[in-house]
Design a protein around this motif. Sequence first.
Motif, PDB file in Angstrom:
ATOM      1  N   SER A   1       0.822  -1.223   0.000  1.00  0.00           N
ATOM      2  CA  SER A   1       0.000   0.000   0.000  1.00  0.00           C
ATOM      3  C   SER A   1       0.848   1.262   0.000  1.00  0.00           C
ATOM      4  CB  SER A   1      -0.931   0.005   1.219  1.00  0.00           C
ATOM      5  OG  SER A   1      -0.194   0.194   2.427  1.00  0.00           O
ATOM      6  N   GLN A   2       2.115   1.132   0.437  1.00  0.00           N
ATOM      7  CA  GLN A   2       3.006   2.296   0.493  1.00  0.00           C
ATOM      8  C   GLN A   2       3.789   2.516  -0.792  1.00  0.00           C
ATOM      9  OE1 GLN A   2       3.075   4.356   3.386  1.00  0.00           O
ATOM     10  NE2 GLN A   2       1.279   3.049   3.680  1.00  0.00           N
ATOM     11  N   LEU A   3       3.787   1.527  -1.676  1.00  0.00           N
ATOM     12  CA  LEU A   3       4.579   1.650  -2.903  1.00  0.00           C
ATOM     13  C   LEU A   3       4.195   2.871  -3.742  1.00  0.00           C
ATOM     14  CD1 LEU A   3       4.868  -2.093  -4.018  1.00  0.00           C
ATOM     15  CD2 LEU A   3       6.578  -0.679  -2.877  1.00  0.00           C
ATOM     16  N   PRO A   4       2.901   3.177  -3.915  1.00  0.00           N
ATOM     17  CA  PRO A   4       2.568   4.384  -4.699  1.00  0.00           C
ATOM     18  C   PRO A   4       3.061   5.671  -4.051  1.00  0.00           C
ATOM     19  CG  PRO A   4       0.675   2.915  -4.515  1.00  0.00           C
ATOM     20  CD  PRO A   4       1.692   2.414  -3.550  1.00  0.00           C
ATOM     21  N   LEU A   5       3.261   5.635  -2.724  1.00  0.00           N
ATOM     22  CA  LEU A   5       3.719   6.827  -2.013  1.00  0.00           C
ATOM     23  C   LEU A   5       5.232   6.981  -2.060  1.00  0.00           C
ATOM     24  CD1 LEU A   5       1.445   6.514   1.168  1.00  0.00           C
ATOM     25  CD2 LEU A   5       0.965   7.731  -0.975  1.00  0.00           C
ATOM     26  N   HIS A   6       5.918   5.939  -2.468  1.00  0.00           N
ATOM     27  CA  HIS A   6       7.384   5.959  -2.520  1.00  0.00           C
ATOM     28  C   HIS A   6       7.844   5.467  -3.885  1.00  0.00           C
ATOM     29  CE1 HIS A   6       7.416   6.635   1.827  1.00  0.00           C
ATOM     30  NE2 HIS A   6       6.527   5.643   1.920  1.00  0.00           N
ATOM     31  N   PRO A   7       7.747   6.295  -4.904  1.00  0.00           N
ATOM     32  CA  PRO A   7       8.147   5.889  -6.262  1.00  0.00           C
ATOM     33  C   PRO A   7       9.591   5.400  -6.284  1.00  0.00           C
ATOM     34  CG  PRO A   7       7.006   7.998  -6.293  1.00  0.00           C
ATOM     35  CD  PRO A   7       7.271   7.681  -4.850  1.00  0.00           C
ATOM     36  N   GLY A   8       9.805   4.315  -6.953  1.00  0.00           N
ATOM     37  CA  GLY A   8      11.149   3.766  -7.055  1.00  0.00           C
ATOM     38  C   GLY A   8      11.473   2.731  -5.999  1.00  0.00           C
ATOM     39  N   LEU A   9      10.649   2.617  -4.967  1.00  0.00           N
ATOM     40  CA  LEU A   9      10.894   1.632  -3.922  1.00  0.00           C
ATOM     41  C   LEU A   9      10.686   0.209  -4.461  1.00  0.00           C
ATOM     42  CD1 LEU A   9      11.338   0.685  -0.986  1.00  0.00           C
ATOM     43  CD2 LEU A   9       8.886   1.073  -0.591  1.00  0.00           C
ATOM     44  N   LYS A  10      11.674  -0.645  -4.242  1.00  0.00           N
ATOM     45  CA  LYS A  10      11.567  -2.054  -4.621  1.00  0.00           C
ATOM     46  C   LYS A  10      11.552  -2.877  -3.342  1.00  0.00           C
ATOM     47  CE  LYS A  10      13.938  -1.531  -9.063  1.00  0.00           C
ATOM     48  NZ  LYS A  10      15.069  -1.987  -9.916  1.00  0.00           N
ATOM     49  N   ALA A  11      10.487  -3.653  -3.162  1.00  0.00           N
ATOM     50  CA  ALA A  11      10.319  -4.415  -1.933  1.00  0.00           C
ATOM     51  C   ALA A  11      10.325  -5.910  -2.233  1.00  0.00           C
ATOM     52  CB  ALA A  11       9.019  -4.019  -1.230  1.00  0.00           C
ATOM     53  N   PHE A  12      11.000  -6.670  -1.363  1.00  0.00           N
ATOM     54  CA  PHE A  12      11.103  -8.120  -1.515  1.00  0.00           C
ATOM     55  C   PHE A  12      10.774  -8.787  -0.189  1.00  0.00           C
ATOM     56  CE2 PHE A  12      13.998  -6.169  -4.503  1.00  0.00           C
ATOM     57  CZ  PHE A  12      13.848  -6.901  -5.662  1.00  0.00           C
ATOM     58  N   TYR A  13      10.114  -9.926  -0.290  1.00  0.00           N
ATOM     59  CA  TYR A  13       9.991 -10.790   0.882  1.00  0.00           C
ATOM     60  C   TYR A  13      10.824 -12.037   0.591  1.00  0.00           C
ATOM     61  CZ  TYR A  13       8.404 -13.663   4.690  1.00  0.00           C
ATOM     62  OH  TYR A  13       8.382 -14.444   5.816  1.00  0.00           O
ATOM     63  N   ARG A  14      11.795 -12.327   1.469  1.00  0.00           N
ATOM     64  CA  ARG A  14      12.666 -13.479   1.260  1.00  0.00           C
ATOM     65  C   ARG A  14      12.039 -14.713   1.881  1.00  0.00           C
ATOM     66  NH1 ARG A  14      16.934 -14.193   5.038  1.00  0.00           N
ATOM     67  NH2 ARG A  14      15.700 -16.044   5.525  1.00  0.00           N
ATOM     68  N   SER A  15      11.913 -15.774   1.106  1.00  0.00           N
ATOM     69  CA  SER A  15      11.289 -16.999   1.589  1.00  0.00           C
ATOM     70  C   SER A  15      12.147 -17.654   2.674  1.00  0.00           C
ATOM     71  CB  SER A  15      11.047 -17.967   0.433  1.00  0.00           C
ATOM     72  OG  SER A  15      12.280 -18.398  -0.132  1.00  0.00           O
ATOM     73  N   LEU A  16      11.581 -18.676   3.284  1.00  0.00           N
ATOM     74  CA  LEU A  16      12.189 -19.292   4.450  1.00  0.00           C
ATOM     75  C   LEU A  16      13.500 -19.999   4.137  1.00  0.00           C
ATOM     76  CD1 LEU A  16      11.433 -19.793   7.503  1.00  0.00           C
ATOM     77  CD2 LEU A  16      10.667 -22.044   6.765  1.00  0.00           C
ATOM     78  N   SER A  17      14.488 -19.781   4.996  1.00  0.00           N
ATOM     79  CA  SER A  17      15.750 -20.520   4.909  1.00  0.00           C
ATOM     80  C   SER A  17      15.562 -21.838   5.638  1.00  0.00           C
ATOM     81  CB  SER A  17      16.880 -19.712   5.554  1.00  0.00           C
ATOM     82  OG  SER A  17      18.063 -20.475   5.635  1.00  0.00           O
ATOM     83  N   PRO A  18      15.848 -22.982   4.989  1.00  0.00           N
ATOM     84  CA  PRO A  18      15.549 -24.288   5.598  1.00  0.00           C
ATOM     85  C   PRO A  18      16.510 -24.671   6.715  1.00  0.00           C
ATOM     86  CG  PRO A  18      16.684 -24.601   3.525  1.00  0.00           C
ATOM     87  CD  PRO A  18      16.417 -23.132   3.640  1.00  0.00           C
ATOM     88  N   ARG A  19      16.025 -25.501   7.608  1.00  0.00           N
ATOM     89  CA  ARG A  19      16.815 -26.104   8.669  1.00  0.00           C
ATOM     90  C   ARG A  19      17.104 -27.543   8.264  1.00  0.00           C
ATOM     91  NH1 ARG A  19      13.513 -27.139  12.423  1.00  0.00           N
ATOM     92  NH2 ARG A  19      14.669 -26.742  14.342  1.00  0.00           N
ATOM     93  N   HIS A  20      18.231 -28.088   8.713  1.00  0.00           N
ATOM     94  CA  HIS A  20      18.624 -29.434   8.273  1.00  0.00           C
ATOM     95  C   HIS A  20      18.979 -30.348   9.445  1.00  0.00           C
ATOM     96  CE1 HIS A  20      19.188 -27.401   4.309  1.00  0.00           C
ATOM     97  NE2 HIS A  20      18.800 -28.572   3.866  1.00  0.00           N
ATOM     98  N   PHE A  21      18.259 -30.263  10.530  1.00  0.00           N
ATOM     99  CA  PHE A  21      18.491 -31.171  11.644  1.00  0.00           C
ATOM    100  C   PHE A  21      18.074 -32.583  11.245  1.00  0.00           C
ATOM    101  CE2 PHE A  21      18.164 -27.105  13.911  1.00  0.00           C
ATOM    102  CZ  PHE A  21      19.269 -27.199  14.757  1.00  0.00           C
ATOM    103  N   VAL A  22      18.956 -33.547  11.461  1.00  0.00           N
ATOM    104  CA  VAL A  22      18.678 -34.949  11.157  1.00  0.00           C
ATOM    105  C   VAL A  22      18.791 -35.757  12.445  1.00  0.00           C
ATOM    106  CG1 VAL A  22      19.418 -36.985   9.867  1.00  0.00           C
ATOM    107  CG2 VAL A  22      19.556 -34.722   8.806  1.00  0.00           C
TER     108      VAL A  22
END
Length: 555
Positions: free
Chosen positions: A442-463
Amino acid sequence: MNESFSGTPRSITLHRNRMKRGALRRRARDISVMLVVLVCATVVIWTWGRTPTSAYLPPESHYLKLQTEEKAERIPTTLNTESKDSYSSATPFVNKEDSKEDSTDNKDTEEEEEKHVEEDIVSNTNQGKTPIIEEKKVEQVKREVIVSEPKYQKTPTSEETKLEQVKHEVAVGEGEASKTTHIKETISDPESNILATDEERTDGGTSTARIANQACNYAKGKWVVDNHRPLYSGSQCKQWLASMWACRLMQRTDFAFERVRWQPKDCSMEEFEGSRFLRRMKNKTLAFVGDSLGRQQFQSMMCMITGGKERLDVLDVGPEFGFITPEGGARPGGWAYRFPETNTTVLYHWSSTLCDIEPINITDPATEHAMHLDRPPAFLRQYLHKIDVLVMNTGHHWNRGKLNGNRWVMHVNGVPNTNKKLAALGNAKNFTIHSTVSWVNSQLPLHPGLKAFYRSLSPRHFVGGEWNTGGSCNNTTPMSIGKEVLQEESSDYSAGRSVKGTGVKLLDITALSIIRDEGHISRFSISASRGVQDCLHWCLPGVPDTWNEILFAMI
């Protein structure tokens, strides 16, 4: 003649005429048959001349299509990723240096973090999950990441697959030219340093060109050995890299994990170069907002930009973003550094749950904290206008141990949550991600040029257990559980669903990280309790560098 036929001359003439007409009809019939045969032969010869074999074969759709020899191994997404509608309550590994959060986020003590808060590991039934949510979780457990078989196989290219793979050599120690790890086509010994690799870099010179095709799915591709890696020295980047994540400073002796590069399947990826990054980010600010994995990505980026070299000219501008160590605190709520030659700022803000957390009674040191699931972190509300590229993440702090240890109380619409379904941690986490992503969108139109990313989950490897029940990640061989990701959708379902239809892009790193179990700090941690392995955080240099390479290609 009189005995065989008798009659008047007229009748004899009629009889002769009938015989002639019969002979003519038989001759005409024979001629017609010959003409038909001739025409058919002509058609057959003409058709055969054009397509001598295919004209008489069945349609391609009727062929029996056999599976190729290239088998695909399926690795469950439950390899410490998350489910569609719920999230495992297993406790993430927490380093001692990460035990303190800012005064508005986390109130963990050093002693609590050293013990890893045993209450973190609780059953899903204790989290208030309904049977419906449990059914959905079971359904999600069946979802799988398709990756290639860890042994040699051909990889498709635009002009057909390569005919063979050749051996590479990976230098193991920095400055130890005599010690090398030979790259072979097969992987059999999990304790060896033998890697599967490709003959050469298939992207050639195009790897340094800026990618114009923004539609590229960078999450789909394969890991390949690259003797030009790593991008910086893990033993020299001391100005930016915490010692608890610098595996070169530990007792680990195998470093083949540093010599692996991610190669997208259908497009080339621009190779990271510090000066090029600074030019692209001239007069701009890159902000990482999230948990300790976000902090790893931040430190990785600082080492990548500087090449792991000391930079005394880089300015500490933390106070401009409110990063000041509070009275009695161990550290500020984040770090911010500016490269003066291009006026480029790179910062990190600690927000383990990606929502607003505030004390309920500011005069009481033991007060509970309101965890506003429907509000973005106060830092974003206050400083978003100063940010040009935003990378958000959360995930591993959503467990009962963290909530109870930090005295967090879920709030919605400014009051304590009473919705039992939302009280389930998996639902609360997904709701929070969706709320924060929606607010940023919702804030992107208010901040031209802003590039936003959501980084997906980093996996855990407990065995074989969790961090406090004997769980381990002792593999040291890159790509031993696979090297290629072929799936189209993200393994982090809730992340993909949250950004869908918004201007916030998904930095999808889950599946490609799942097949890098050898890259964790493992048993070599210098900050973990005795006998505890870190199968959550990554050695640096390592996998988080690839996250930043993909980010660089996307901005």
